[in-house]
Design an enzyme around this catalytic site. Sequence first.
Site, PDB file in Angstrom:
ATOM      1  N   GLU A  42       8.918   4.070 -14.643  1.00 41.17           N
ATOM      2  CA  GLU A  42       8.609   4.199 -13.211  1.00 41.17           C
ATOM      3  C   GLU A  42       8.639   2.840 -12.509  1.00 41.17           C
ATOM      4  O   GLU A  42       7.622   2.370 -11.999  1.00 41.17           O
ATOM      5  CB  GLU A  42       7.222   4.824 -13.048  1.00 41.17           C
ATOM      6  CG  GLU A  42       7.111   6.185 -13.692  1.00 41.17           C
ATOM      7  CD  GLU A  42       5.683   6.694 -13.795  1.00 41.17           C
ATOM      8  OE1 GLU A  42       5.497   7.909 -13.915  1.00 41.17           O
ATOM      9  OE2 GLU A  42       4.739   5.863 -13.763  1.00 41.17           O
ATOM     10  N   ARG A  89       8.576  -2.196  -7.930  1.00 41.33           N
ATOM     11  CA  ARG A  89       8.836  -3.548  -7.448  1.00 41.33           C
ATOM     12  C   ARG A  89      10.209  -4.061  -7.892  1.00 41.33           C
ATOM     13  O   ARG A  89      10.934  -4.664  -7.109  1.00 41.33           O
ATOM     14  CB  ARG A  89       7.739  -4.467  -8.009  1.00 41.33           C
ATOM     15  CG  ARG A  89       7.656  -5.820  -7.362  1.00 41.33           C
ATOM     16  CD  ARG A  89       6.692  -6.715  -8.147  1.00 41.33           C
ATOM     17  NE  ARG A  89       5.421  -6.103  -8.431  1.00 41.33           N
ATOM     18  CZ  ARG A  89       4.326  -6.231  -7.688  1.00 41.33           C
ATOM     19  NH1 ARG A  89       4.354  -6.946  -6.589  1.00 41.33           N
ATOM     20  NH2 ARG A  89       3.200  -5.638  -8.040  1.00 41.33           N
ATOM     21  N   CYS A 119      -6.418 -10.402  14.494  1.00 42.67           N
ATOM     22  CA  CYS A 119      -7.632 -11.082  14.911  1.00 42.67           C
ATOM     23  C   CYS A 119      -8.527 -11.290  13.701  1.00 42.67           C
ATOM     24  O   CYS A 119      -9.553 -10.635  13.549  1.00 42.67           O
ATOM     25  CB  CYS A 119      -8.308 -10.228  15.966  1.00 42.67           C
ATOM     26  SG  CYS A 119      -9.384 -11.198  16.968  1.00 42.67           S
ATOM     27  N   GLU A 120      -8.098 -12.175  12.816  1.00 40.61           N
ATOM     28  CA  GLU A 120      -8.761 -12.350  11.534  1.00 40.61           C
ATOM     29  C   GLU A 120      -8.270 -13.669  10.919  1.00 40.61           C
ATOM     30  O   GLU A 120      -7.063 -13.851  10.753  1.00 40.61           O
ATOM     31  CB  GLU A 120      -8.344 -11.162  10.663  1.00 40.61           C
ATOM     32  CG  GLU A 120      -8.976 -11.117   9.343  1.00 40.61           C
ATOM     33  CD  GLU A 120      -9.635  -9.765   9.062  1.00 40.61           C
ATOM     34  OE1 GLU A 120      -9.865  -8.975   9.993  1.00 40.61           O
ATOM     35  OE2 GLU A 120      -9.938  -9.547   7.903  1.00 40.61           O
ATOM     36  N   TYR A 152       5.782  -3.060  -1.649  1.00 41.25           N
ATOM     37  CA  TYR A 152       4.366  -3.174  -1.283  1.00 41.25           C
ATOM     38  C   TYR A 152       4.137  -3.965   0.003  1.00 41.25           C
ATOM     39  O   TYR A 152       3.155  -4.677   0.144  1.00 41.25           O
ATOM     40  CB  TYR A 152       3.554  -3.778  -2.455  1.00 41.25           C
ATOM     41  CG  TYR A 152       3.717  -2.982  -3.728  1.00 41.25           C
ATOM     42  CD1 TYR A 152       3.179  -1.699  -3.831  1.00 41.25           C
ATOM     43  CD2 TYR A 152       4.433  -3.466  -4.817  1.00 41.25           C
ATOM     44  CE1 TYR A 152       3.354  -0.935  -4.982  1.00 41.25           C
ATOM     45  CE2 TYR A 152       4.605  -2.713  -5.968  1.00 41.25           C
ATOM     46  CZ  TYR A 152       4.064  -1.454  -6.042  1.00 41.25           C
ATOM     47  OH  TYR A 152       4.243  -0.703  -7.178  1.00 41.25           O
TER      48      TYR A 152
HETATM   49  N1  LLP Z   1       3.704   3.890 -12.204  1.00 40.97           N
HETATM   50  C1  LLP Z   1       2.380   3.883 -12.007  1.00 40.97           C
HETATM   51  C2  LLP Z   1       1.575   4.940 -12.584  1.00 40.97           C
HETATM   52  C3  LLP Z   1       1.797   2.881 -11.228  1.00 40.97           C
HETATM   53  O1  LLP Z   1       0.482   2.885 -11.044  1.00 40.97           O
HETATM   54  C4  LLP Z   1       2.609   1.877 -10.648  1.00 40.97           C
HETATM   55  C5  LLP Z   1       2.033   0.821  -9.804  1.00 40.97           C
HETATM   56  C6  LLP Z   1       3.995   1.932 -10.871  1.00 40.97           C
HETATM   57  C7  LLP Z   1       4.503   2.941 -11.669  1.00 40.97           C
HETATM   58  C8  LLP Z   1       4.952   0.933 -10.290  1.00 40.97           C
HETATM   59  O2  LLP Z   1       4.714  -0.359 -10.698  1.00 40.97           O
HETATM   60  P1  LLP Z   1       5.759  -1.536 -10.373  1.00 40.97           P
HETATM   61  O3  LLP Z   1       6.998  -1.283 -11.175  1.00 40.97           O
HETATM   62  O4  LLP Z   1       6.039  -1.516  -8.913  1.00 40.97           O
HETATM   63  O5  LLP Z   1       5.048  -2.753 -10.803  1.00 40.97           O
HETATM   64  N2  LLP Z   1      -0.051  -3.176  -4.408  1.00 40.97           N
HETATM   65  C9  LLP Z   1       0.151  -4.009  -5.581  1.00 40.97           C
HETATM   66  C10 LLP Z   1       0.834  -3.260  -6.690  1.00 40.97           C
HETATM   67  C11 LLP Z   1       0.071  -2.047  -7.169  1.00 40.97           C
HETATM   68  C12 LLP Z   1       0.821  -1.275  -8.206  1.00 40.97           C
HETATM   69  C13 LLP Z   1       0.113  -0.042  -8.569  1.00 40.97           C
HETATM   70  N3  LLP Z   1       0.799   0.808  -9.480  1.00 40.97           N
HETATM   71  C14 LLP Z   1       0.965  -5.232  -5.144  1.00 40.97           C
HETATM   72  O6  LLP Z   1       1.278  -5.355  -3.968  1.00 40.97           O
HETATM   73  O7  LLP Z   1       1.272  -6.082  -5.966  1.00 40.97           O
END
Ligand code: LLP
Length: 431
Positions: free
Chosen positions: A290, A293, A361-362, A390
């Site tokens: 999955e 990013r 405003c922060e 993100y």
């Molecule tokens: N699968 C599950 C179950 C997840 O919880 C996540 C990310 C992904 C896949 C995808 O992960 P990636 O390949 O994108 O790393 N908002 C945070 C990132 C939170 C990710 C949460 N779960 C940021 O901006 O770094």
Amino acid sequence: MLTPNLTVNASGHLCIGGVDTTMLAKTHGTPLYVLDENMIRENCRGFERVISEEYGGKGLICYASKALSCKELYRVVDSEGLGCDVVSGGELYTALQAGMPAEKIVMHGNSKSNSELQMAVSHDVGRIVCDNLPELKRLDQIAGAAGKTVNVMLRIKPGIDAHTHDFVKTGQIDSKFGFALETGEAMQAVKAASLYPNLRLVGLHCHIGSQILDTEPFAEAARVMLRLMNQVRAELGITLTELNLGGGPGIRYTEHDDPKPFGEIVRAILAALKGICTELDFPEPFVLFEPGRSIVGGAGLTLYTVMAKKVIPNIRTYVLVDGGMCDNPRYALYHSEYEALIANKAGQPRDERVTIGGKCCESGDLIGEDMPLQAAEEDDILAVLATGAYNYSMASNYNRNPRAEIVMVRDGEARTIVKRETYADIIQNDL
Ligand code: LLP
């Protein structure tokens, strides 16, 4: 440049996918998210290539919607053969509206509502990843009422502490997600799930965290999960056929980051998986990944207009832009670092050090501090790189700022894929 799709043209302007970013800012306005379609497609193909070369194609890449969810992106990843994971009714709705085949959707969430479960069941999503025992019970009832048997995976905490920011770690025991391995909770959940008449337990899931730069935590997760599947076979006589290893490969946010390419990570995971299957004489499971990013992060950038520069002698210089934490909350949340440059001076050296301040405003509304930048002036266009993941998905209407537009560029052409919000959009639900 941070990624190979970024170039500087003869006028010294930053280009993405062959399109001059200063022209994009002029025609579409700022703040503006820009995505490079070819790079997204190449990333999708890169994941699939490794699965087909190293694992006989026995797998499915499910793009993680939380990184960026909008209809056109689902169309792009679907046309590359990917499925997607969703973590809310809203993401599921968007994916279905875009025509993503339901059987290629994985439904996540540690706190799914009954209506979200009902939605997933009624649309026959391919797999629902259950997080806790009450959810299993509710899902069984909902499936039974609909006269369906649903494919279920269980979210396991494999007890692996990936080296990343605390807020994006998810695989260790102190996490709100899933069933713990060490405590025996995972085995109990497998037992429980296997007894529900309307659930078909197909396999296990884990996600150890995000922005992980190395291969070993992933390979170790694969081995740990396979050992659990082997234990399930030994103790319960159930041979689970699927293993979902989540997302998490990191990307290059700054020139100091040196992530392992995701192809190398997936190759190492599959090698570990094949090794442990041979060792335990366990049939190689169908694998799911999955990535979020690593599909969209590096393929995006954000353009802002510089509104003012504020020099505070002997302290710092602020470059103030027309967006901020409302379109990119990642510095405020995680102190995430970015590279930025002045798009209309991209050929010049970045010989100043500045703090980029947003319009909210922060005081904490910053895009970054102590960043190298060309000498900024009013009306310059600032480009913040690697913002494809993100950013839009975590954007807000704080201070009632309308969410920014997204344009997708491909082969020198740009098209709007998400319109800029209007003030009317912002008040549409106010009574
Ligand atoms: N699968 C599950 C179950 C997840 O919880 C996540 C990310 C992904 C896949 C995808 O992960 P990636 O390949 O994108 O790393 N908002 C945070 C990132 C939170 C990710 C949460 N779960 C940021 O901006 O770094």
